[in-house]
Write a protein that holds these residues in place. Structure first.
Motif, PDB file in Angstrom:
ATOM      1  N   LEU A 151       8.897   0.523   6.966  1.00  0.00           N
ATOM      2  CA  LEU A 151       7.806  -0.446   6.981  1.00  0.00           C
ATOM      3  C   LEU A 151       6.518   0.373   6.969  1.00  0.00           C
ATOM      4  CD1 LEU A 151       6.730  -3.368   7.227  1.00  0.00           C
ATOM      5  CD2 LEU A 151       6.742  -3.056   9.718  1.00  0.00           C
ATOM      6  N   LEU A 152       5.745   0.193   5.909  1.00  0.00           N
ATOM      7  CA  LEU A 152       4.527   0.968   5.679  1.00  0.00           C
ATOM      8  C   LEU A 152       3.329   0.039   5.695  1.00  0.00           C
ATOM      9  CD1 LEU A 152       2.895   3.486   4.596  1.00  0.00           C
ATOM     10  CD2 LEU A 152       3.548   2.708   2.301  1.00  0.00           C
ATOM     11  N   ILE A 153       2.270   0.458   6.380  1.00  0.00           N
ATOM     12  CA  ILE A 153       1.023  -0.301   6.396  1.00  0.00           C
ATOM     13  C   ILE A 153      -0.066   0.536   5.737  1.00  0.00           C
ATOM     14  CG2 ILE A 153      -0.735  -1.353   7.869  1.00  0.00           C
ATOM     15  CD1 ILE A 153       1.545  -2.076   9.805  1.00  0.00           C
ATOM     16  N   SER A 154      -0.801  -0.078   4.824  1.00  0.00           N
ATOM     17  CA  SER A 154      -1.842   0.659   4.105  1.00  0.00           C
ATOM     18  C   SER A 154      -3.113  -0.177   4.018  1.00  0.00           C
ATOM     19  CB  SER A 154      -1.368   1.022   2.694  1.00  0.00           C
ATOM     20  OG  SER A 154      -1.199  -0.154   1.912  1.00  0.00           O
ATOM     21  N   TYR A 155      -4.204   0.492   3.656  1.00  0.00           N
ATOM     22  CA  TYR A 155      -5.500  -0.161   3.428  1.00  0.00           C
ATOM     23  C   TYR A 155      -5.936   0.089   1.995  1.00  0.00           C
ATOM     24  CZ  TYR A 155      -5.782  -0.330   8.525  1.00  0.00           C
ATOM     25  OH  TYR A 155      -5.522  -0.576   9.843  1.00  0.00           O
ATOM     26  N   TYR A 178       6.763   6.464  -3.847  1.00  0.00           N
ATOM     27  CA  TYR A 178       8.035   6.001  -3.302  1.00  0.00           C
ATOM     28  C   TYR A 178       8.937   5.255  -4.294  1.00  0.00           C
ATOM     29  CZ  TYR A 178       6.387   7.114   1.432  1.00  0.00           C
ATOM     30  OH  TYR A 178       5.952   7.762   2.571  1.00  0.00           O
ATOM     31  N   GLY A 179       8.425   4.935  -5.475  1.00  0.00           N
ATOM     32  CA  GLY A 179       9.159   4.073  -6.393  1.00  0.00           C
ATOM     33  C   GLY A 179      10.481   4.640  -6.884  1.00  0.00           C
ATOM     34  N   ALA A 180      10.604   5.967  -6.951  1.00  0.00           N
ATOM     35  CA  ALA A 180      11.852   6.560  -7.451  1.00  0.00           C
ATOM     36  C   ALA A 180      12.982   6.451  -6.434  1.00  0.00           C
ATOM     37  CB  ALA A 180      11.619   8.025  -7.818  1.00  0.00           C
ATOM     38  N   ALA A 181      12.645   6.480  -5.141  1.00  0.00           N
ATOM     39  CA  ALA A 181      13.666   6.477  -4.091  1.00  0.00           C
ATOM     40  C   ALA A 181      13.888   5.089  -3.482  1.00  0.00           C
ATOM     41  CB  ALA A 181      13.276   7.458  -2.982  1.00  0.00           C
ATOM     42  N   GLN A 183      13.125   0.616  -3.419  1.00  0.00           N
ATOM     43  CA  GLN A 183      12.574  -0.643  -3.904  1.00  0.00           C
ATOM     44  C   GLN A 183      11.349  -0.925  -3.040  1.00  0.00           C
ATOM     45  OE1 GLN A 183      15.799  -3.410  -3.395  1.00  0.00           O
ATOM     46  NE2 GLN A 183      16.850  -2.761  -5.251  1.00  0.00           N
ATOM     47  N   VAL A 184      10.189  -1.042  -3.658  1.00  0.00           N
ATOM     48  CA  VAL A 184       8.931  -1.221  -2.941  1.00  0.00           C
ATOM     49  C   VAL A 184       8.510  -2.689  -3.037  1.00  0.00           C
ATOM     50  CG1 VAL A 184       6.499  -0.552  -2.805  1.00  0.00           C
ATOM     51  CG2 VAL A 184       8.237   1.157  -3.425  1.00  0.00           C
ATOM     52  N   TRP A 207       4.240  -3.067   3.482  1.00  0.00           N
ATOM     53  CA  TRP A 207       5.223  -2.791   2.437  1.00  0.00           C
ATOM     54  C   TRP A 207       6.593  -2.567   3.063  1.00  0.00           C
ATOM     55  CZ3 TRP A 207       3.072  -3.112  -2.320  1.00  0.00           C
ATOM     56  CH2 TRP A 207       1.688  -2.907  -2.424  1.00  0.00           C
ATOM     57  N   LEU A 208       7.601  -3.159   2.445  1.00  0.00           N
ATOM     58  CA  LEU A 208       8.976  -2.922   2.855  1.00  0.00           C
ATOM     59  C   LEU A 208       9.609  -2.004   1.815  1.00  0.00           C
ATOM     60  CD1 LEU A 208      11.031  -3.818   5.060  1.00  0.00           C
ATOM     61  CD2 LEU A 208      11.832  -5.540   3.421  1.00  0.00           C
ATOM     62  N   LEU A 209      10.082  -0.853   2.266  1.00  0.00           N
ATOM     63  CA  LEU A 209      10.687   0.122   1.381  1.00  0.00           C
ATOM     64  C   LEU A 209      12.175   0.238   1.722  1.00  0.00           C
ATOM     65  CD1 LEU A 209       7.627   0.739   1.194  1.00  0.00           C
ATOM     66  CD2 LEU A 209       8.183   3.159   1.120  1.00  0.00           C
ATOM     67  N   GLN A 210      13.015  -0.190   0.801  1.00  0.00           N
ATOM     68  CA  GLN A 210      14.458  -0.101   0.974  1.00  0.00           C
ATOM     69  C   GLN A 210      15.021   0.818  -0.093  1.00  0.00           C
ATOM     70  OE1 GLN A 210      16.092  -1.343   3.450  1.00  0.00           O
ATOM     71  NE2 GLN A 210      15.302  -3.340   4.081  1.00  0.00           N
TER      72      GLN A 210
END
Length: 214
Positions: A151-155, A178-181, A183-184, A207-210
């Motif tokens: 779980l990523l938080i950005s501005y 992160y897109g290669a590793a 699902q964003v 962002w949820l990164l799985q």
């Protein structure tokens, strides 16, 4: 940023980046990681965030990384925990029940030092780093965690109007790193009330990164 920049901020108490409440995006979206009770969550560049107390109360175990020993000393005091302190390579480990924080340069942390983690919660790490360091950081983070879900938080804001930290990180940049590793997936995007630092219009995104294929 140089290490001295952050050390001086903590020593002066210039820590406007420290939130006094649990981050609402964490509360709203952390459950989407579908972690089992007792899972170990890694918080890079964690400071003394109140989010740690919320995660501990939710039954999770915490691993963290932080440059400032002062911040981690304060964290354990605020949690009411007496840490066991030991040296691990170039790092200092602060440990108590269900919590291990490695103090030092995050790039000195190895998979062996960190140990297994089930997920990453990045509220203040990616956005704290200048552009030239973010690619190195994201690559290192995936390496030491085995690309654990995140779980990523950005501005996002105009850096012509204000420079970071926190820095502006666009959707395209998140996907570039992160897109290669992973699902964003964007799970929330909202305007920052009053503007970032009260100065500039900004949006805050979760962002949820799985892992790809999950």
């Amino acid at each position: 940023m140089e290490a001295s920049f952050w050390h001086q901020k903590w020593e002066r108490g210039d820590i406007k980046f420290h939130e006094n409440e649990t981050n609402p995006l964490l509360i709203q979206h952390f459950g989407k990681l579908n972690l089992a009770n007792g899972s170990r969550v890694f918080l890079p560049l964690c400071g003394k965030t109140r989010d740690i107390a919320w995660l501990l109360a939710g039954g999770y175990r915490i691993a963290g990384a932080e440059l400032s020993e002062l911040a981690i000393s304060d964290l354990f005091k605020e949690l009411g925990l007496e840490p066991t302190i030991s040296k691990v390579g170039k790092l200092t480990r602060y440990s108590a029940k269900d919590i291990d924080i490695l103090v030092g340069d995050i790039f000195d942390i190895s998979t062996e030092y960190l140990g297994p983690v089930s997920a990453i919660y990045d509220r203040a790490a990616l956005v704290a780093l200048p552009a030239r360091t973010r690619e190195q950081y994201t690559s290192h983070l995936m390496k030491i965690t085995g690309a654990a879900p995140q779980l990523l938080i950005s501005y996002e804001y105009s850096q012509l109007l204000m420079d970071g930290p926190p820095f502006s990180v666009t959707e395209d940049e998140v996907k570039q790193h992160y897109g290669a590793a992973y699902q964003v997936k964007s799970v929330e995007r909202k305007n920052v009330a009053g503007g970032l630092k009260g100065k500039v219009a900004s949006t805050e995104s979760a962002w949820l990164l799985q892992k790809t294929g999950k």
